[in-house]
Design an enzyme around this catalytic site. Structure first.
Site, mmCIF file in Angstrom:
data_model
loop_
_atom_site.group_PDB
_atom_site.id
_atom_site.type_symbol
_atom_site.label_atom_id
_atom_site.label_comp_id
_atom_site.label_asym_id
_atom_site.label_seq_id
_atom_site.Cartn_x
_atom_site.Cartn_y
_atom_site.Cartn_z
ATOM 1 N N ARG A 40 0.843 -1.207 0.000
ATOM 2 C CA ARG A 40 0.000 0.000 0.000
ATOM 3 C C ARG A 40 0.869 1.245 0.000
ATOM 4 N NH1 ARG A 40 -1.654 2.494 4.421
ATOM 5 N NH2 ARG A 40 -1.881 0.620 5.679
ATOM 6 N N TYR A 82 -16.218 17.221 -15.365
ATOM 7 C CA TYR A 82 -16.726 15.853 -15.315
ATOM 8 C C TYR A 82 -17.705 15.688 -14.149
ATOM 9 C CZ TYR A 82 -16.526 10.780 -14.543
ATOM 10 O OH TYR A 82 -16.835 9.464 -14.338
ATOM 11 N N ASP A 105 -7.195 18.724 -14.633
ATOM 12 C CA ASP A 105 -7.477 17.345 -15.049
ATOM 13 C C ASP A 105 -7.134 17.257 -16.537
ATOM 14 O OD1 ASP A 105 -8.642 15.025 -16.078
ATOM 15 O OD2 ASP A 105 -10.403 15.136 -14.776
ATOM 16 N N LYS A 154 -8.187 5.982 -19.285
ATOM 17 C CA LYS A 154 -8.608 6.450 -20.611
ATOM 18 C C LYS A 154 -7.458 6.341 -21.614
ATOM 19 C CE LYS A 154 -12.097 7.569 -17.995
ATOM 20 N NZ LYS A 154 -13.261 6.750 -17.849
HETATM 21 C C1 LIG Z 1 -12.298 14.013 -17.386
HETATM 22 C C2 LIG Z 1 -12.346 12.847 -16.444
HETATM 23 N N1 LIG Z 1 -11.648 12.919 -15.305
HETATM 24 C C3 LIG Z 1 -11.649 11.903 -14.427
HETATM 25 C C4 LIG Z 1 -12.380 10.759 -14.655
HETATM 26 C C5 LIG Z 1 -12.399 9.668 -13.621
HETATM 27 O O1 LIG Z 1 -11.592 8.603 -14.002
HETATM 28 P P1 LIG Z 1 -11.790 7.122 -13.407
HETATM 29 O O2 LIG Z 1 -13.036 6.568 -14.000
HETATM 30 O O3 LIG Z 1 -10.529 6.425 -13.789
HETATM 31 O O4 LIG Z 1 -11.922 7.262 -11.930
HETATM 32 C C6 LIG Z 1 -13.121 10.640 -15.828
HETATM 33 C C7 LIG Z 1 -13.923 9.436 -16.095
HETATM 34 O O5 LIG Z 1 -14.644 9.349 -17.064
HETATM 35 C C8 LIG Z 1 -13.100 11.722 -16.750
HETATM 36 O O6 LIG Z 1 -13.806 11.686 -17.892
#
Ligand SMILES: Cc1ncc(COP(=O)(O)O)c(C=O)c1O
Length: 417
Positions: A56, A109, A182, A207
């Site tokens: 961890r 998001y 992000d 992604k």
């Molecule tokens: C722009 C964006 N940030 C963060 C996330 C979160 O990622 P995760 O699903 O790996 O937690 C997503 C998920 O779709 C996203 O589209």
């Protein structure tokens, strides 16, 4: 001689010593690492000496991924997490305390919005939303009250709004705030927000970074001091990335540039083709001259990326019919994969919102979000043409009025690829 079980346990857990370098990073599937004595264990476990004690806290496969991501972002350091949301959570917790304030872009998001309001809001952090493309509005929001974090997405989900990171970093710093970005939709190949002035970058590795819809992961990237704070949080909160997940993400990184070039080329071709089609109200892709932040994209991104969005004139009915008529793209929630993925937020992730509530988030009822995959673009165009014709027919059947004709354009033109 020891008994059978003692010998079996010791024999079956003896890791081989390998003199030659493997050409991929091994998956260190171990929860614990032995020290030579109690002194070393104490030093390593407390972080006073580099090494591994408990997975961890650190794992060699995760460490290799952290080093690789830091290198491609040209950053000091990175910390990986079990998902993108865990990374975003840690990035924010590393900066705020109860009573602090966050100013967040409106184009954000949905889960991040929910995290800010439902988790941080409950813990006494004030969150205000702003149109981050309106720099005067951002400045005004930062002037109203002291702010710890200005939070934006390089390319926003789902509306493809592009943030002017350089300008936003200047504004944030002038008002004593940290800029957290992000960078999931862009990836390090298209954009390195730290070089543009951002203080911390979070990415979902689920992604484009991994790229094959087969793993969850997240990362926070930044300078040494900030990542030390983030790492301490990861140890305490425990959203550790599993070593097999780290292996898959490392493998994805090796082809990131190639994949992003293909995603971008296909998304640009589809966006150009979609723009002006009967029944298509608007197309959002930063490669299009009509995109409101096309100039920001040219200045700050290597290319426009694989995410596009478009609005159908026929609203929710047309959006749903379009999705249902597709035969190549996947009808699913994620993005950044080899597969093309088309989502209709108003009938899925945002279905509980009324049209006016949708409007507040910048989402039109007929908005479709498309993560363009690596399939042959001619096949995608043909599939989209058929789906467009179906969507128009569905909208016409519902309203009794041909949307394309209402817009003064011939309806049948959509059947041409
Ligand atoms: C722009 C964006 N940030 C963060 C996330 C979160 O990622 P995760 O699903 O790996 O937690 C997503 C998920 O779709 C996203 O589209």
């Amino acid at each position: 001689m020891h008994g059978f079980s003692t010998r079996a346990i010791r024999a079956a857990t003896r890791a081989p010593h390998v003199d030659q370098q493997p050409n991929s990073v091994p998956i260190y599937q171990a929860a614990t690492f032995s020290a030579v004595d109690a002194e070393e264990l104490g030093e390593v476990a407390s972080g006073r000496r580099p090494g591994y004690a408990y997975a961890r806290i650190a794992n060699p496969t995760d460490s290799a991924l952290e080093a690789a991501i830091a290198e491609i972002h040209e950053a000091d350091d990175a910390e990986v997490f079990a998902s993108g949301m865990a990374a975003i959570h840690a990035a924010i917790v590393s900066l705020v305390s109860a009573g602090d304030r966050i100013v967040c872009t409106r184009a954000v998001y949905g889960s991040t919005r929910s995290l800010l309001l439902n988790v941080f809001g409950r813990l006494g952090v004030r969150v205000d939303f702003v149109d981050a493309t309106d720099l005067a509005a951002v400045e005004a929001a930062l002037t109203v009250a002291p702010t710890r974090i200005l939070y934006v997405e390089t390319i926003a989900n789902p509306t493809i709004v592009v943030a002017d990171i350089e300008a936003l970093a200047r504004l944030a710093h002038r008002h004593g705030a940290a800029l957290v970005v992000d960078n999931t939709f862009a990836s390090a190949y298209l954009c390195r927000p730290l070089a543009l002035g951002a203080d911390l970058v979070a990415e979902s590795a689920t992604k484009f970074m991994s790229g094959h819809s087969d793993v969850l992961g997240g990362v926070v990237v930044g300078d040494r001091d900030r990542i030390r704070e983030v790492r301490a949080l990861q140890v305490d909160t425990g959203a550790t990335l599993a070593p097999f997940a780290a292996f898959l993400i490392l493998r994805g990184l090796t082809t990131l540039a190639l994949r992003m070039d293909r995603h971008t080329a296909s998304a640009s071709a589809l966006a150009t083709w979609l723009e002006g089609r009967p029944g298509v109200e608007r197309v959002y892709h930063p490669s299009l001259p009509s995109h409101p932040q096309a100039d920001v994209c040219r200045r700050q991104l290597r290319s426009a990326g694989g995410m596009l969005a478009f609005e159908l004139a026929g609203g929710r009915v047309a959006g749903r019919a379009f999705i249902d008529a597709l035969t190549i793209p996947e009808r699913t929630a994620s993005l950044g994969s080899v597969h093309t993925i088309v989502a209709h937020p108003p009938s899925t992730t945002h279905r509980q919102l009324s049209d006016s509530e949708l409007a507040e988030t910048g989402i039109a009822p007929g908005l479709l979000r498309c993560s363009v995959g690596l399939e042959d673009v001619a096949d995608l165009r043909e599939d989209f043409a058929t789906a467009l014709a179906t969507a128009l027919a569905a909208a016409t059947a519902t309203t009794g009025e041909a949307t394309g004709e209402a817009a003064g354009r011939p309806v049948l033109a959509t059947s041409r690829p």
